[in-house]
Write an enzyme that holds these catalytic residues in place. Structure first.
Site, PDB file in Angstrom:
ATOM      1  CB  CYS A  95      -0.917   0.034   1.212  1.00  0.00           C
ATOM      2  SG  CYS A  95      -1.929   1.551   1.282  1.00  0.00           S
ATOM      3  CB  CYS A 134      -3.761   6.084   5.244  1.00  0.00           C
ATOM      4  SG  CYS A 134      -5.446   5.538   5.558  1.00  0.00           S
ATOM      5  CB  CYS A 173      -8.553   2.442  -0.423  1.00  0.00           C
ATOM      6  SG  CYS A 173      -8.548   1.459   1.096  1.00  0.00           S
ATOM      7  CD  GLN A 184     -21.618  -6.281  10.388  1.00  0.00           C
ATOM      8  OE1 GLN A 184     -20.555  -5.710  10.177  1.00  0.00           O
ATOM      9  NE2 GLN A 184     -21.983  -6.696  11.588  1.00  0.00           N
ATOM     10  CE1 TYR A 191     -28.206  -1.183  21.726  1.00  0.00           C
ATOM     11  CE2 TYR A 191     -28.316  -3.500  22.332  1.00  0.00           C
ATOM     12  CZ  TYR A 191     -28.173  -2.172  22.692  1.00  0.00           C
ATOM     13  OH  TYR A 191     -27.991  -1.846  24.031  1.00  0.00           O
ATOM     14  CD  GLU A 202     -31.683   0.473  14.933  1.00  0.00           C
ATOM     15  OE1 GLU A 202     -31.291   1.622  15.170  1.00  0.00           O
ATOM     16  OE2 GLU A 202     -30.987  -0.553  15.141  1.00  0.00           O
ATOM     17  CG  ASP A 217     -24.762  -6.504  15.907  1.00  0.00           C
ATOM     18  OD1 ASP A 217     -23.661  -6.263  16.429  1.00  0.00           O
ATOM     19  OD2 ASP A 217     -24.937  -6.497  14.677  1.00  0.00           O
ATOM     20  CB  CYS A 268     -18.055  -4.060  16.264  1.00  0.00           C
ATOM     21  SG  CYS A 268     -18.837  -2.677  17.119  1.00  0.00           S
TER      22      CYS A 268
END
Length: 465
Positions: free
Chosen positions: A81, A87, A171, A295, A324, A345, A393, A420
């Site tokens: 990269c 970055c 990218c 996602q 969620y 939600e 989630d 996450c």
């Protein structure tokens, strides 16, 4: 042992790297007058022996930069990269993918062992699920737009922990078509003198270019985020984009007049094509709008949701609560094995999309509530609802206390947590373990090759189950 006092600009002639953090910093240790100090070095790898320069000193730790790699680690491997050093988005691009998976697996495991304080023998830690594709896997990218020193509009990414733009249209994590769309758009922007946004002065027009692509459908959506209405300037560009790129099905404009770090504003207008695009997730057709959560790595998301489905151990009779829930992707993937699914939600647009997704896929055993997950859980509890399985989630901050307390009071047989953030997942699982639940299995799933984030799934069962 010989001790030295560390100061900024000191040179450590020989430092052995013994660990790597989730941020991609190698960790070594050195004895100082105040005791043993940790030295964090960006770009260093476990097994490296390096010469480094100290750039920041704190009480019990300091930060350094590599001056020389004396002995390279066997894990050191350049995955390519041109802007990785400036970055900062890909913190593991300098090591092999196998080494990256080991690091991420340990991050998740240590979160549950150390932060969650779960004895290692008390639960099953399953092997991490890695990605088949480690480049070009992202289906979404948000590119800030700024002016270079010559006043030309450029786009790319903000350098780590800053708002300094690193120009980049190629990218490695994005599909090649994103680069083509960006270059076409930026050439038009400069040719037509559409002014880039200036964060310091709050002037200029174009703030971000936001691109999404359905992994299975191939449909692409482009959204221009602007400071004020720019329909006159951008509608011709939107029409040219759709002619040049047949897979672009939607071009929209989002208006965000606020001086804020939040990318999207409240007003969204369609410039060309449809308002939304669609994709397939776990066999279900899903509507995706510019503000929908979806996602970013579709194949890995499907594997993650398959893990959640396995952990839920559904037989076709269970009442499932999906907290969620976003646009309903997880809950709808469970519906064929559940008696009924209810999703909660807080974002109205997402709830409308979830209901539409259920209708489009002829799923009649799912409904959706527009409410904060904690409040929704409490409302259901107050109404006497006691689901058999609860799936969560949450965002990176994890579940709030109201949500966790309501889950405990509902007393489901199983709780499946997708996260996450392994640290908050371990914290929340510890709370549940202290309130009548037992951790059974944990599995890490790498959704973001080269980046520092890792997802995980955990399942807990009621102690008396």
């Amino acid at each position: 042992m010989f001790k030295i006092k560390l100061s900024k600009n000191d040179i450590i002639e020989k430092l052995e790297i013994t660990d790597v953090t989730a941020e991609g910093n190698g960790v070594g240790h050195i004895e100082t007058e105040d005791g043993r100090a940790a030295v964090f070095v960006s770009g260093a790898v476990t097994g490296d022996v390096i010469k480094c320069k100290i750039v920041k000193v704190q009480k019990s730790l300091c930060y350094g930069i590599i001056l020389e790699v004396i002995t390279p680690s066997p894990d050191r491997f350049d995955r390519g990269c041109d802007v990785k050093s400036t970055c900062g988005g890909c913190v593991f691009r300098h090591i092999s993918y196998e080494a990256e998976l080991r690091i991420k697996e340990n991050i998740v495991k240590n979160a549950f062992l150390r932060l969650g304080k779960f004895p290692e023998e008390s639960f099953e830690f399953m092997p991490i699920l890695g990605c088949e594709e480690t480049d070009g896997y992202r289906n979404k990218a948000q590119y800030p737009v700024s002016a270079d020193k010559d006043g030309k509009a450029v786009c790319g990414f903000y350098a780590q922990r800053s708002h300094r733009l690193v120009p980049c249209t190629d990218c490695r994590l994005q599909p090649p078509v994103f680069s083509e769309i960006l270059k076409f758009s930026m050439e038009y922007v400069n040719r037509k003198h559409i002014s880039p946004y200036n964060e310091q002065t709050g002037t200029g027009l174009l703030r971000h270019i936001f691109i999404r692509r359905g992994y299975h459908s191939g449909e692409i959506a482009v959204c221009f985020v602007v400071r004020k209405n720019a329909e006159r300037e951008l509608r011709p560009l939107s029409e040219e984009l759709m002619k040049r790129f047949p897979d672009i099905k939607s071009v929209t404009m989002n208006i965000n007049p606020k001086n804020t770090n939040v990318i999207m504003g409240d007003e969204l207008r369609t410039l060309s094509g449809a308002d939304v695009i669609t994709d397939i997730m776990c066999g279900n057709k899903i509507i995706i709008s510019p503000r929908s959560f979806y996602q970013v790595n579709t194949p890995q998301a499907e594997r993650l949701y398959s893990v959640a489905k396995e952990f839920a151990a559904l037989t076709g009779e269970e009442d499932v609560l999906d907290l969620y829930c976003g646009t309903g992707t997880i809950g709808l993937s469970l519906a064929d094995k559940a008696g009924h699914v209810t999703g909660a939600e807080i974002i109205p647009e997402a709830v409308r999309a979830a209901r539409q997704n259920a209708e489009n896929n002829h799923i009649d055993n799912a409904d959706f509530i527009c409410a904060d997950s904690g409040q929704a859980a409490k409302q259901l509890l107050d109404s006497g609802r006691k689901p058999d399985v609860i799936v969560t989630d949450p965002p990176r901050k994890g579940c709030d206390t109201l949500t966790l307390d309501s889950i405990v009071k509902m007393s489901p047989e199983r709780i499946v947590m997708i996260s996450c953030n392994p640290a908050t997942a371990a914290r929340d699982c510890r709370y549940l373990a202290d309130n009548g639940y037992r951790l059974v299995k944990v599995r890490a799933v790498d959704m973001f090759p080269a980046a520092g984030h890792v997802e995980c799934a955990a399942v807990m069962v009621r102690q008396d189950s």
